[in-house]
Structures are given as C-alpha cells and as structure tokens.
Design a protein around this motif. Structure first.
Motif, PDB file in Angstrom:
ATOM      1  N   PHE A   1       0.835  -1.205   0.000  1.00 14.37           N
ATOM      2  CA  PHE A   1       0.000   0.000   0.000  1.00 14.37           C
ATOM      3  C   PHE A   1       0.861   1.243   0.000  1.00 14.37           C
ATOM      4  CE2 PHE A   1      -4.198  -1.458   2.061  1.00 14.37           C
ATOM      5  CZ  PHE A   1      -4.433  -2.205   0.949  1.00 14.37           C
TER       6      PHE A   1
ATOM      7  N   PHE B   1       2.465   1.742  -3.344  1.00 15.04           N
ATOM      8  CA  PHE B   1       1.583   2.317  -4.373  1.00 15.04           C
ATOM      9  C   PHE B   1       1.489   3.829  -4.182  1.00 15.04           C
ATOM     10  CE2 PHE B   1      -1.160  -1.743  -3.926  1.00 15.04           C
ATOM     11  CZ  PHE B   1      -0.235  -2.462  -4.629  1.00 15.04           C
ATOM     12  N   ALA B   2       1.246   4.224  -2.921  1.00 14.75           N
ATOM     13  CA  ALA B   2       1.048   5.648  -2.654  1.00 14.75           C
ATOM     14  C   ALA B   2       2.314   6.433  -2.949  1.00 14.75           C
ATOM     15  CB  ALA B   2       0.616   5.850  -1.210  1.00 14.75           C
TER      16      ALA B   2
ATOM     17  N   ALA C   1       1.446   3.894 -10.986  1.00 20.34           N
ATOM     18  CA  ALA C   1       0.944   3.393  -9.710  1.00 20.34           C
ATOM     19  C   ALA C   1      -0.278   2.518  -9.928  1.00 20.34           C
ATOM     20  CB  ALA C   1       0.596   4.552  -8.788  1.00 20.34           C
TER      21      ALA C   1
END
Lengths: 112, 495
Positions: free
Chosen positions: B139, B142-143, B157
């Motif tokens: 997570f 991705f961010a 992304a």
C-alpha cells in the motif's frame, strides 16, 4: 466438489476481467470479484458437514463445529481488500482528472 | 527481546509523525531520521551479536501452534541490515529531494510504513502474518510511486496496484491451500507436516507461490509492471523499491518458503535456473535500448534479480553464497545509481541521456559515485559486483551447468556495454553543461558517498576471515533447508 469448482470459476471470472477489460472501473470491479473468490475459498476450506457455528456457550452440547480460524483470516483479508479498492479508486479518479478518460488503451504515456 | 522493535519503531514513528507534524515537515524529518537510525543500530547490533542461533518471539505469549511467531536467524538479520542501510540513506537523500517536490509530512509517514511492512515480512514466521505485512508494504509503495502527482506517476501506480493485488490474491490462495492441507499457518509447523502428506501438494502450492512471489520479485515473465513503477517514482523511492522491496517481498520470501519450508524441491530449483537466466538476458537486452536513465536502471533490476535467482537455483552452498552476496551488493549499487539519477534529474530537470552532457564540473560527487556504481554493477574488480558475479559463475561451472555460466557472462558483458552508454552520454559527454536548475545539497552528497564507500567496503566480505562471520552463517541457514524446523520449534525463546 461442485462448490469448489464454482469458486474456481468465480476466480477465473475475476482474472478474465482484469486481463481483458479496458475500462478502469471494470478492472477494479474484477479485482473485487477475484478477492471474493479467494475469501470464499478460505471459507469453504473451513466448512465441515453437519456442524455449527464455533461459539461455546453454557449449557450447549458439544458438537462438531466449523473451523473458526479461516473466518478470522477472511475478516482481515476483507479489510485489506477495502484498502486496495479505495487506493485503486483514488488512483482511477486522479487518472481521470489527468487523461479525461477511463479507457486503459488511451492511458499509455509510459512505454518502451 | 529486541525482535518486535523492528516493527514497533517504524510503525510508531509513522503514526506519531501524522499526529504531531504541522504544515511543515521539520518534525517529520527529525522523527523519521531518529527511527531509521535506531533501526540501523538495532539491526547491526543484532547481526553482530548473534552468530548461529535462532531466536523466536511469540506475540502476546501465545505459544507456537496457536499464536504468531517472529523468527530471527542469520538470514533475517542479514536482510534487516540491508533494509536498514538503504532506508537510512534513502531518507537522508529524501530530505532535500522531497522538499523540492513539496513540504509534506505524508511522505515520511508512508516511508515509515513501507519500512514497517518490509521488516514485518522479514521477521515473521507465520504465513498469514506475512501476507498482512506484505500488504502494508505494498500500500505504501503504491502511494509513494504516485507521490509526485504527475500523470505518468498515477499511470504507473495504477498498473503496479493492479499487478500487486492480483499477485497478493494468488499468494492468499496459496496460503489457503497450505492451511487446508496442514491445519497450521506457522512456517516451521507447515514444514514439519508437509513431508508426511502427498507430494503433489508441494507442487501445487509451489506453483501458486512461484507465480505470486515471482510477480513481486519481477522475474522475467512477470516483469511488466517494474520498469513503469520504478522509473516513475521519486528517486529515493525508486531506490527503496528496486534496492530492497523486490528482494524483501520477492526473493527473501521465496528463499524462506522454497528452501526452509519446502526443502528445495528439484523441480523448483530448475525453474529458478531457467527464470533466472531468461531474466538476465532479456532484462539486459531491454535495458540497452533505453534512453531514459531511470528506465534503463529499472530494466537492469530485472537482469540483476536474474543473477540472484540463478544462484538460488544452482542450490550448492557456493551458489547460495553468490546469491546472498549479490542480493546485498545489488541493493547498494542499484540504490546508488538511482540516487545519481535523482540528483541529475533535480539539477538538470531531465532524465534523458541524450540531453545530458559532461557533468564532471557541475556535479562532481554525482559523476564520481556513478562511475563507481557503474563499474560495480558491470562487474569490474575490485568493486563488490565483480566478486558476487564471479562466485555465481564459478558455482554454475562447478555444478556442471556451463551453459548457464556462459549466459551469466554474456549478461555481464551486456551490462557493461549499457553502463558504458550511461557514462558516455550521461556523465562524460561532449557538451559541457555549466548551469544547474537546483543545487545538490550536502545531504544528497552524503547519501551517495556513503553508498559509494560501501560498494568498495562490502567486497571485503569475501575475504576468508570476514566471510566466516558475515556470509557463512547466512548460507548455512539456507543450505540446511528444513533444519529450520528444529531451530524454530526448539529454539531460544526471546520473551
């Protein structure tokens, strides 16, 4: 056996969607379906024939119960899936702002 | 007892940063630097202080078949040291680089979560716990890939997030199958029960895990997301992703599962060999044609991961030694190259090699360190990359696999060719560039010089006296395969 087969088909439906759909939102939904299939698989592995929910209370006869651990795992995995979906939707919104389209074939500035 | 702190420190830092940081990032910087230097000290301390024993820690004091267990052995501490070194230098490099993008504390919070996820994956001894920590790391990855908020970054992304989720679900299916076959999630217990069951289960689960973790490690048929994600992210994050994330989430877990849990089945070792060789060759062929510096480096990550897989596939102690050593070396020189690319991008505003020129005068530190890193990745003595590649090639010859050795040599030559291109066009070109858009501060230079020094220093790890205390315990953990069961179930308990 037939239940496992149906569960596998659900997984394949999700995978098919991820691989072939061109719309960002449809891809996100397919990932959701994939996640449901995996969760269902976990629950199916925990299922025992003719058994009850795994809670012991006073005065209840002890009888076969379903396996409670995969149910706990599924709860965790649902929460994680929520996070994944939220992240993907946020990215899709941002992509729409930048490219003005949800079509994956038009979102291709990166190549090579 | 120090075992849970590898998770507690970065996780706590991530939340405290989000609580106390105001609009500016000063507190976030201070806290995250404190947290990552604490992790560096802890990991070095644990690597030096423990030699060959295995320490376990049961979470909330639930004993092994019921609760989650954290395991620390030589392999764990080795990878933890690698993660801590890269995350520390990356953070130092970020301070100026990220201020150049925005003055935001969110970056540091996400960065600490990334470190939490990786440390968790490395020290856990439980399958489902591994999945949870993997998702935490993913997570934040991705961010962080999307952090720069440009169109390309969101695109990369999104691709990364889709591929990452699919691979995570594959891994979860694998974990579900393992659980239904063995009724336990603790790795050591699974390893104990698996040999008593039908042999086919290992094949099925192994295939699912190979696909899932292969996607995370970006070995060849699963590599498509890597060049986009790693080249679009901000430079310090590229170095975290390329340097340690694909190793902690991909290679390390594959070593753990296929060696320590599945007892290194012959079929999968063959698959490692073939996938490794294909990755070496195709990765480097795709890299040579690139003009975007970060994209070129990202393709080289695929190729270098191939060397590690090749070493793992050879499965002799020498091959494993080469693989483990190359794992560490690749983290150092690839991160350094990404710092170089980041500092050039910041100074000139471009990553295109054709638009660069002679940077010797303008960015002396960057061009000198990039020379060291280029020589190191292409395997020129006395830098570390030479020794690890040499060990892998010798191991392949000793194991009677001359063709694989030949392919490894060809891959190495092509790597040299593509880095000559980087040096020729990017740093020592004809047009002398005089003006820079931004100055490169001392913190970025510090990060680059530290890793450049480490490029030379880590090659000492093959010197006989030093090898026995650094690499040999790690190789022993892997080569002893399922002795892991006794070590964990009967090991020292840390709580």
């Amino acid at each position: 056996m037939i239940v496992y087969l149906l569960c596998f088909i659900l997984l394949l439906v999700g995978l098919y969607g991820v691989l072939t759909k061109r719309d960002l939102i449809k891809i996100i939904l397919s990932i959701g379906i994939l996640g449901y299939a995996v969760n269902l698989l976990l629950i199916l592995f925990a299922y025992r024939n003719n058994s009850i929910y795994p809670i012991l209370s006073k005065g209840k006869e002890i009888s076969p119960m379903v396996d409670p651990l995969p149910q706990a795992l599924v709860l965790t995995s649902i929460v994680i899936e929520l996070g994944t979906t939220a992240m993907l939707v946020a990215l899709a919104v941002k992509l729409f702002e930048k490219y003005n389209t949800f079509d994956i074939t038009e979102i291709r500035r990166l190549k090579g | 007892m120090i075992l849970p702190y590898f998770i507690i420190i970065p996780l706590l830092a991530a939340f405290i940063i989000s609580l106390i940081a105001g609009k500016k990032d000063n507190w976030a910087v201070i806290l995250s630097v404190i947290a990552s230097s604490a992790l560096l000290v802890l990991s070095l301390f644990s690597f030096i202080s423990m030699k060959e024993e295995t320490i376990t820690y049961s979470m909330s004091a639930w004993s092994i078949p019921y609760g989650i267990v954290l395991v620390q052995d030589a392999l764990t501490s080795f990878i933890l040291v690698m993660v801590s070194i890269i995350s520390f230098t990356s953070l130092i490099f970020s301070i100026q680089y990220i201020r150049h993008l925005s003055m935001d504390w969110k970056y540091y919070s996400l960065f600490m979560l990334l470190v939490t996820g990786m440390n968790g994956v490395i020290i856990t001894g439980d399958f489902f716990n591994l999945y949870v920590f993997m998702e935490i790391a993913l997570f934040s990855a991705f961010a962080l890939v999307a952090y720069g908020s440009r169109a390309e970054e969101f695109e990369a992304a999104f691709k990364y997030a889709v591929m990452g989720s699919v691979s995570s679900f594959l891994i979860l299916v694998g974990i579900a199958v393992v659980y239904s076959a063995t009724s336990t999630l603790t790795m050591a217990k699974v390893a104990q029960i698996l040999p008593t069951l039908n042999n086919e289960i290992v094949l099925w689960v192994g295939a699912i895990f190979m696909a899932g973790f292969g996607l995370k490690a970006a070995s060849m048929p699963f590599h498509a997301w890597l060049p986009d994600a790693h080249s679009s992210a901000p430079a310090p994050i590229s170095s975290m992703l390329s340097g340690v994330l694909i190793k902690a989430l991909g290679i390390y877990v594959m070593i753990r599962i296929f060696y320590n849990v599945f007892n290194a089945p012959e079929v999968f070792m063959k698959i490692f060999l073939v996938l490794g060789t294909i990755s070496i060759l195709i990765g480097v062929f795709l890299a040579i044609g690139q003009w975007d510096m970060k994209r070129l480096l990202a393709y080289h990550s695929i190729s270098q991961i191939g060397y590690i897989l090749l070493g793992m596939g050879i499965a002799t102690p020498l091959g494993i030694l080469g693989a483990v050593f190359h794992l560490f070396n690749h983290a150092i020189f690839k991160s350094l190259l990404f710092y170089n690319a980041g500092s050039v991008e910041m100074a000139l505003g471009t990553r295109d090699l054709r638009k660069m020129g002679n940077l010797m005068k303008l960015l002396p530190t960057t061009s000198q360190t990039s020379l060291i890193a280029s020589l190191s990745i292409s395997g020129i003595p006395p830098f570390n990359g030479f020794f690890s590649k040499l060990i892998i090639i010798i191991a392949a010859l000793q194991a009677g696999l001359p063709w694989y050795a030949l392919f490894a040599v060809i891959g190495s030559l092509l790597t040299l060719a593509s880095f000559m291109k980087v040096q020729r066009y990017g740093f020592k070109g004809e047009t002398v560039i005089e003006t820079a858009e931004n100055k490169i501060g001392w913190r970025m230079n510090f990060a680059m010089i530290t890793l450049a020094v480490l490029c030379v220093v880590t090659s000492l790890m093959v010197v006989p006296g030093i090898q026995e205390v650094t690499l040999d315990p790690v190789v022993k953990v892997i080569a002893n395969k399922t002795e892991y069961i006794q070590l964990v179930l009967g090991g020292l308990n840390g709580n």
